[in-house]
Design a protein around this motif. Structure first.
Motif, short mmCIF file in Angstrom:
data_model
loop_
_atom_site.label_atom_id
_atom_site.label_comp_id
_atom_site.label_asym_id
_atom_site.label_seq_id
_atom_site.Cartn_x
_atom_site.Cartn_y
_atom_site.Cartn_z
N THR A 75 10.92 -10.57 0.50
CA THR A 75 9.71 -10.34 -0.45
C THR A 75 9.13 -11.41 -1.09
O THR A 75 7.98 -11.91 -0.83
N GLU A 76 10.01 -12.18 -1.98
CA GLU A 76 9.70 -13.20 -2.67
C GLU A 76 9.24 -14.27 -1.74
O GLU A 76 8.21 -15.23 -2.19
N LEU A 77 10.13 -14.57 -0.84
CA LEU A 77 9.87 -15.73 0.07
C LEU A 77 8.31 -15.47 0.79
O LEU A 77 7.73 -16.60 0.87
N ALA A 78 8.31 -14.31 1.25
CA ALA A 78 6.97 -14.12 1.88
C ALA A 78 5.85 -14.32 1.04
O ALA A 78 4.72 -14.90 1.45
N ASP A 79 5.82 -14.02 -0.20
CA ASP A 79 4.84 -14.26 -1.03
C ASP A 79 4.63 -15.85 -1.42
O ASP A 79 3.54 -16.16 -1.37
N ARG A 80 5.70 -16.50 -1.44
CA ARG A 80 5.51 -17.82 -1.68
C ARG A 80 5.14 -18.49 -0.59
O ARG A 80 4.89 -19.84 -0.76
N VAL A 81 5.20 -18.24 0.60
CA VAL A 81 4.62 -18.99 1.75
C VAL A 81 3.50 -18.26 2.44
O VAL A 81 3.11 -18.75 3.42
N ALA A 82 2.99 -17.30 1.83
CA ALA A 82 1.78 -16.55 2.14
C ALA A 82 1.87 -16.12 3.35
O ALA A 82 1.15 -16.24 4.51
N SER A 123 3.18 -11.95 5.53
CA SER A 123 3.83 -10.62 5.50
C SER A 123 5.24 -10.77 5.33
O SER A 123 5.76 -11.49 6.19
N VAL A 124 5.72 -9.70 5.04
CA VAL A 124 7.26 -9.55 4.94
C VAL A 124 7.80 -9.62 6.10
O VAL A 124 8.82 -10.30 6.62
N SER A 125 7.18 -8.92 7.00
CA SER A 125 7.95 -8.65 8.57
C SER A 125 7.42 -10.06 9.31
O SER A 125 8.60 -10.48 9.79
N ALA A 126 6.54 -10.70 9.08
CA ALA A 126 6.49 -12.16 9.61
C ALA A 126 7.46 -13.08 9.13
O ALA A 126 7.98 -13.95 9.94
N CYS A 127 7.56 -13.05 7.70
CA CYS A 127 8.38 -13.81 7.07
C CYS A 127 10.00 -13.61 7.66
O CYS A 127 10.53 -14.61 8.07
#
Length: 154
Positions: free
Chosen positions: A22-29, A31-35
């Protein structure tokens, strides 16, 4: 081929493999599933080999680092395998590299105190014949860690 988001994911995970998706997805812009899919792809492609925990060496009781430079008169496959096994059996030897130049190998050894180096030295020379061993004590770590630059990956 990796893009900038993949490189950023790799950079963040190298700094802290425990970063939540979740944090990683937010930091790289993303979605959680795409990340999550990108991380899985990076693992499957071998860009991410494994995730580890880095321990505090002081708290683990092994604050001292010694580098042992080794020369050997033996270069046959059998000796190299015996050497590989010998160093693999000694947990204080945390890195080993075969070199070009004046020495054949360098070992990074972590110890509770410098005097303990003799214990490790004796364990090693009982298992394999060495021509010359020269050791240096690290006085201070100026840069450490296992991170690699991510800018070169294609």
């Amino acid at each position: 081929m990796l893009d900038e988001r993949d490189r950023k994911i790799l950079e963040i995970l190298q700094a802290d493999a425990g970063t939540s998706v979740t944090e990683l997805a937010d930091r790289v812009a993303l979605s959680v599933s795409a990340c999550s899919r990108r991380i899985q792809r990076l693992e499957e492609s071998g860009h991410i080999v494994r995730r580890i925990v880095v321990l505090d060496r002081e708290k683990m009781g092994v604050p001292t680092t010694v580098y042992a430079m080794i020369k050997t008169a033996h270069h046959a496959d059998e000796w190299i395998e015996a050497f590989r096994k010998a160093i693999g059996d000694i947990p204080e030897i945390v890195e080993a590299h075969r070199l070009t130049g004046n020495y054949d190998y360098i070992l990074k050894i972590v110890l509770p105190r410098v005097e303990h180096y003799d214990v490790i030295y004796k364990q090693l020379v009982r298992k394999v014949e060495l021509f010359d061993v020269s050791a240096s004590i690290s006085m201070e770590e100026l840069k450490g860690g296992a991170s690699v630059p991510v800018g070169y990956v294609q």
